[in-house]
Design a protein around this motif. Structure first.
Motif, short mmCIF file in Angstrom:
data_model
loop_
_atom_site.label_atom_id
_atom_site.label_comp_id
_atom_site.label_asym_id
_atom_site.label_seq_id
_atom_site.Cartn_x
_atom_site.Cartn_y
_atom_site.Cartn_z
N SER A 88 0.79 -1.24 0.00
CA SER A 88 0.00 0.00 0.00
C SER A 88 0.82 1.28 0.00
CB SER A 88 -0.99 0.02 1.16
OG SER A 88 -0.29 0.11 2.39
N PRO A 89 2.04 1.30 0.55
CA PRO A 89 2.80 2.54 0.46
C PRO A 89 3.15 2.95 -0.97
CG PRO A 89 3.69 1.16 2.19
CD PRO A 89 2.70 0.33 1.42
N LEU A 90 3.09 2.00 -1.91
CA LEU A 90 3.32 2.37 -3.31
C LEU A 90 2.11 3.16 -3.80
CD1 LEU A 90 4.78 -1.00 -4.65
CD2 LEU A 90 6.04 1.05 -3.99
N PRO A 91 2.32 4.10 -4.71
CA PRO A 91 1.18 4.87 -5.22
C PRO A 91 0.13 3.95 -5.85
CG PRO A 91 3.25 5.83 -5.93
CD PRO A 91 3.57 4.51 -5.28
N ALA A 149 -2.08 1.58 -7.90
CA ALA A 149 -1.57 0.55 -8.81
C ALA A 149 -1.87 0.84 -10.27
CB ALA A 149 -2.14 -0.80 -8.42
N ASP A 150 -2.87 1.67 -10.55
CA ASP A 150 -3.22 1.92 -11.95
C ASP A 150 -2.32 2.97 -12.60
OD1 ASP A 150 -4.29 3.94 -10.41
OD2 ASP A 150 -6.15 4.09 -11.55
N ARG A 151 -1.44 3.59 -11.84
CA ARG A 151 -0.51 4.57 -12.41
C ARG A 151 0.63 3.84 -13.11
NH1 ARG A 151 1.44 8.45 -8.10
NH2 ARG A 151 2.59 9.22 -9.89
N PRO A 152 1.04 4.31 -14.29
CA PRO A 152 2.13 3.65 -15.02
C PRO A 152 3.43 3.58 -14.21
CG PRO A 152 1.00 5.21 -16.45
CD PRO A 152 0.44 5.39 -15.06
N ALA A 153 3.73 4.62 -13.42
CA ALA A 153 4.96 4.60 -12.62
C ALA A 153 4.93 3.49 -11.59
CB ALA A 153 5.16 5.95 -11.94
N THR A 154 3.76 3.21 -11.04
CA THR A 154 3.64 2.13 -10.06
C THR A 154 3.81 0.78 -10.73
OG1 THR A 154 2.17 3.49 -8.73
CG2 THR A 154 2.17 1.14 -8.28
N ALA A 155 3.25 0.63 -11.92
CA ALA A 155 3.41 -0.62 -12.66
C ALA A 155 4.89 -0.89 -12.93
CB ALA A 155 2.63 -0.56 -13.97
N VAL A 156 5.65 0.16 -13.23
CA VAL A 156 7.10 0.01 -13.46
C VAL A 156 7.78 -0.42 -12.17
CG1 VAL A 156 9.23 1.27 -13.99
CG2 VAL A 156 7.20 1.59 -15.42
N LEU A 157 7.40 0.18 -11.04
CA LEU A 157 8.01 -0.20 -9.76
C LEU A 157 7.69 -1.65 -9.41
CD1 LEU A 157 7.44 2.97 -7.53
CD2 LEU A 157 9.57 2.19 -8.60
N ILE A 206 11.46 1.90 -3.96
CA ILE A 206 10.56 0.90 -3.36
C ILE A 206 10.88 0.73 -1.89
CG2 ILE A 206 9.99 -1.57 -3.36
CD1 ILE A 206 10.51 -1.44 -6.47
N GLU A 207 12.15 0.67 -1.55
CA GLU A 207 12.56 0.53 -0.15
C GLU A 207 12.08 1.72 0.68
OE1 GLU A 207 16.62 -2.13 -0.17
OE2 GLU A 207 16.81 -0.02 -0.70
N ARG A 208 12.26 2.93 0.15
CA ARG A 208 11.81 4.13 0.88
C ARG A 208 10.30 4.12 1.09
NH1 ARG A 208 15.11 6.77 -2.62
NH2 ARG A 208 13.36 7.67 -3.75
N LEU A 209 9.57 3.78 0.03
CA LEU A 209 8.10 3.82 0.11
C LEU A 209 7.55 2.73 1.04
CD1 LEU A 209 7.27 4.49 -3.64
CD2 LEU A 209 6.86 6.06 -1.73
N THR A 210 8.11 1.54 0.98
CA THR A 210 7.56 0.42 1.76
C THR A 210 8.19 0.27 3.14
OG1 THR A 210 9.15 -1.17 0.84
CG2 THR A 210 7.04 -0.90 -0.33
N GLY A 211 9.33 0.92 3.35
CA GLY A 211 10.03 0.76 4.62
C GLY A 211 10.72 -0.59 4.74
N ARG A 212 10.92 -1.28 3.63
CA ARG A 212 11.57 -2.59 3.62
C ARG A 212 13.00 -2.44 3.10
NH1 ARG A 212 7.56 -6.34 5.59
NH2 ARG A 212 5.66 -5.15 5.35
N ASP A 213 13.89 -3.26 3.61
CA ASP A 213 15.29 -3.26 3.20
C ASP A 213 15.52 -4.54 2.40
OD1 ASP A 213 18.03 -3.43 2.94
OD2 ASP A 213 18.46 -3.17 5.07
N LEU A 214 15.67 -4.40 1.09
CA LEU A 214 15.76 -5.57 0.22
C LEU A 214 17.09 -6.30 0.32
CD1 LEU A 214 13.72 -4.30 -2.81
CD2 LEU A 214 13.13 -6.10 -1.22
N SER A 215 17.98 -5.82 1.16
CA SER A 215 19.19 -6.60 1.43
C SER A 215 18.92 -7.63 2.53
CB SER A 215 20.36 -5.69 1.82
OG SER A 215 20.10 -5.07 3.07
N ARG A 216 17.78 -7.50 3.19
CA ARG A 216 17.38 -8.45 4.25
C ARG A 216 16.43 -9.50 3.67
NH1 ARG A 216 14.91 -5.13 8.94
NH2 ARG A 216 14.09 -7.21 9.27
N LEU A 217 16.74 -10.75 3.91
CA LEU A 217 15.95 -11.85 3.38
C LEU A 217 14.49 -11.77 3.82
CD1 LEU A 217 15.73 -14.49 1.81
CD2 LEU A 217 16.46 -15.69 3.88
N ARG A 218 14.26 -11.44 5.07
CA ARG A 218 12.89 -11.39 5.59
C ARG A 218 12.05 -10.36 4.84
NH1 ARG A 218 10.91 -11.34 11.77
NH2 ARG A 218 8.73 -11.01 11.33
#
Length: 154
Positions: A82-85, A87-95, A130-142
């Motif tokens: 949900s933190p991503l803009p 879903a119907d926006r083209p920029a979100t589809a790219v993300l 994506i990391e900034r928007l979701t608050g997730r760190d993609l270097s972490r497996l979890r």
């Protein structure tokens, strides 16, 4: 034996779930829970056909998620993504496409860039966004697993 049982009444769809054997009476509750989860998976993956699912066959994330109720999976996906803009926006589809490809490439910037065709720095920028928007760190497996599961539940 399942094909014989499922074929007894043509046109009637049957679903079954098999749990793992219980070694002792104390394990019966767990075996029953696994059988129920396998049944839920059978119902989800084969709505129009008879299917028997063994809990021992649920060995991948995709298979595991088949036993999750659709509305539960959708709620999880909405919450995580949900933190991503919108879903119907083209920029979100790219993300979302970048995220899915990056995860499918096991976090390899170069392989993701090769699959998506932009410069590797562009993939890096998108993943950082994506990391900034979701608050997730993609270097972490979890965090990767959370996002991968959310994508699979869409």
């Amino acid at each position: 034996m399942w094909p014989l049982v499922a074929g007894c009444v043509p046109g009637v769809v049957l679903h079954g779930g098999v749990g793992m054997p219980a070694a002792a009476p104390e394990g019966l509750g767990g075996a029953l829970a696994r059988a129920r989860y396998a049944l839920s998976s059978a119902r989800t993956t084969a709505t129009d056909a008879s299917r028997l699912t063994d809990a021992g066959s649920l060995t991948t994330l995709d298979a595991l998620l088949t036993g999750v109720l659709a509305d539960v999976g959708a709620a999880f996906s909405r919450t995580v993504l949900s933190p991503l803009p919108e879903a119907d926006r083209p920029a979100t589809a790219v993300l979302l496409s970048t995220l899915e490809t990056f995860l499918a490439c096991d976090g390899s910037w170069a392989r993701a860039a090769q699959a998506l065709h932009p410069h590797v720095n562009t993939v890096h920028y998108r993943v950082e966004r994506i990391e900034r928007l979701t608050g997730r760190d993609l270097s972490r497996l979890r965090d990767r697993l959370d996002l991968w599961a959310a994508l699979l539940c869409r």
